[in-house]
Design a protein around this motif. Structure first.
Motif, short mmCIF file in Angstrom:
data_model
loop_
_atom_site.label_atom_id
_atom_site.label_comp_id
_atom_site.label_asym_id
_atom_site.label_seq_id
_atom_site.Cartn_x
_atom_site.Cartn_y
_atom_site.Cartn_z
N THR A 132 3.08 -3.54 -14.67
CA THR A 132 3.84 -2.59 -13.60
C THR A 132 2.84 -2.18 -12.77
N LEU A 133 3.37 -1.96 -11.37
CA LEU A 133 2.37 -1.86 -10.31
C LEU A 133 2.84 -0.62 -9.32
N ARG A 134 2.06 0.34 -8.87
CA ARG A 134 2.50 1.14 -7.76
C ARG A 134 1.51 1.06 -6.59
N PRO A 135 1.56 1.99 -5.51
CA PRO A 135 0.49 1.83 -4.48
C PRO A 135 -0.53 2.24 -4.63
N LEU A 136 -1.68 1.81 -4.48
CA LEU A 136 -2.95 2.25 -4.88
C LEU A 136 -3.24 3.55 -4.47
N ALA A 137 -2.67 4.07 -2.88
CA ALA A 137 -2.79 5.22 -2.36
C ALA A 137 -2.05 6.45 -3.36
N ARG A 138 -1.17 6.25 -4.07
CA ARG A 138 -0.34 7.09 -4.89
C ARG A 138 -1.18 7.00 -6.17
#
Length: 389
Positions: A132-138
């Motif tokens: 599962t991945l989310r934006p790195l900035a978040r």
């Protein structure tokens, strides 16, 4: 690459074969705690649909830390091979049913050999890896405050400089890019399991329950079976709370107190009680990420999305989200301050951890002891009392 871009309640025809061992490897800060809580909360309902959540707790952290040789949290007892063997046996006992194992610490596997051992012992070709991945900035502000909860003393902007601008980008937290260089993470598990047995889910933060609906589809569960389980103990700290803890970490390290004491009094005492007793309000300042770091993270995200596409894995969700650049956080209008009641709850949490055992008289007077030595003596004394408890 097979891509299923979904949003809202759109159906995704991605159900896995019955008897699959679904291995959710995180990484950290991508909705793992929510999924683990929902699966654990529904564990008694899952067998009716041929699915089991075999772990005896929401998160089999010690077992996975032992398997991946990543050690425990600061001051905690070291995980052992026994923890891992127990989890392997629990998975094997599910027989022909589908089994779900979820831990973000699988992302800490240091090499292909470790990942291969995990896959082989959990079921070999029955294992399907889910990332599962989310934006790195978040992810970055949340991951920084988590490191602070484990003893980090470096400020956020300084930490960002080290992670983004100071090669080889390994200090002070070498685990960060092992977890969050997401393209290399996916490639590592593809080499072990094969692209046809790896699925990447891009989490859309605008759809709070979208990840649960995706898990339901993968597992063949009815919509709505997995529900959020409140977990205040896992909430992120506010900027003021994190800065309080970071300064406490400096004092703690500066006085040479033992790691075990930090685990019992600070992380599992003061911080845990504070998080459980106090919820952030709209007035609390969140951790602001400067514009240069947001842009750098978005650029890395775009590069990672391109490389993940080249692996041939199935991607559920919109890969473009990985390169999204959220609006940079504005600097706080005023200095972030922690409310007195929050500070009181943190202090109470530490005191409650050592309140049960009365003091013994010292053989040497306090006035004859230096302050630094006194702090060490008191720290070790508290630790011994906690051990007896």
């Amino acid at each position: 690459m097979e891509t299923d871009c979904t949003s809202g309640d759109a159906a995704v025809n991605t159900q896995l074969p019955k008897g699959t061992r679904l291995l959710h490897i995180g990484p950290h800060k991508t909705g793992t705690t929510s999924i683990q809580g929902a699966l654990f909360g529904a564990r008694e309902k899952l067998p009716a649909y041929g699915v089991e959540f075999p772990a005896t707790s929401r998160h089999p952290m010690q077992a996975v830390q032992a398997a991946c040789s990543c050690g425990g949290m600061i001051g905690d007892s070291a995980p052992t091979e026994r923890h891992w063997r127990q989890l392997v046996e629990q998975v094997a006992a599910t027989g022909r049913r589908t089994a779900v194992v979820s831990s973000e610490f699988f992302a800490d596997a240091p090499d292909d050999a470790t990942a291969a051992r995990v896959v082989e012992q959990l079921g070999g070709d029955r294992v399907h890896v889910l990332v599962t991945l989310r934006p790195l900035a978040r992810i970055m502000p949340s991951q920084w405050q988590q490191y602070v909860q484990n003893g980090l003393r470096m400020g956020y902007e300084d930490w960002l400089e080290h992670m983004l601008r100071k090669a080889p980008y390994e200090k002070p937290n070498p685990s960060f890019w092992r977890r969050h260089r997401h393209d290399r993470l996916v490639e590592r598990w593809v080499r072990v399991a094969g692209a046809d047995r790896v699925t990447v889910v891009v989490v859309d933060d605008r759809d709070r329950e979208g990840l649960m609906r995706t898990f339901e589809t993968l597992l063949g569960l009815p919509a709505g079976l997995l529900r959020p389980v409140p977990d205040t103990a896992n909430r992120s700290l506010t900027l003021a709370e994190t800065e309080m803890l970071r300064n406490l970490n400096r004092e703690f390290r500066g006085n040479g107190l033992p790691d075990e004491l930090y685990s019992k009094l600070i992380r599992n005492g003061a911080v845990m009680h504070m998080k459980n007793a106090c919820s952030p309000s709209s007035q609390d300042v969140r951790i602001p990420t400067p514009g240069w770091a947001v842009e750098a993270a978005a650029g890395i995200g775009a590069e990672m999305a391109e490389r993940i596409a080249g692996t041939g894995v199935r991607v559920i969700g919109d890969p473009a989200l990985l390169s999204a650049a959220p609006k940079p956080s504005a600097a706080p209008a005023a200095e972030a301050r922690m409310a007195p009641e929050v500070a009181a709850q943190a202090l109470y949490g530490a005191l409650a951890a050592v309140a049960a055992v009365p003091d013994r008289p010292a053989t040497r007077g306090v006035h004859q002891t230096s302050s630094r030595e006194l702090v060490k003596v008191l720290g070790h004394r508290c630790l011994r009392r906690l051990g007896r408890r």
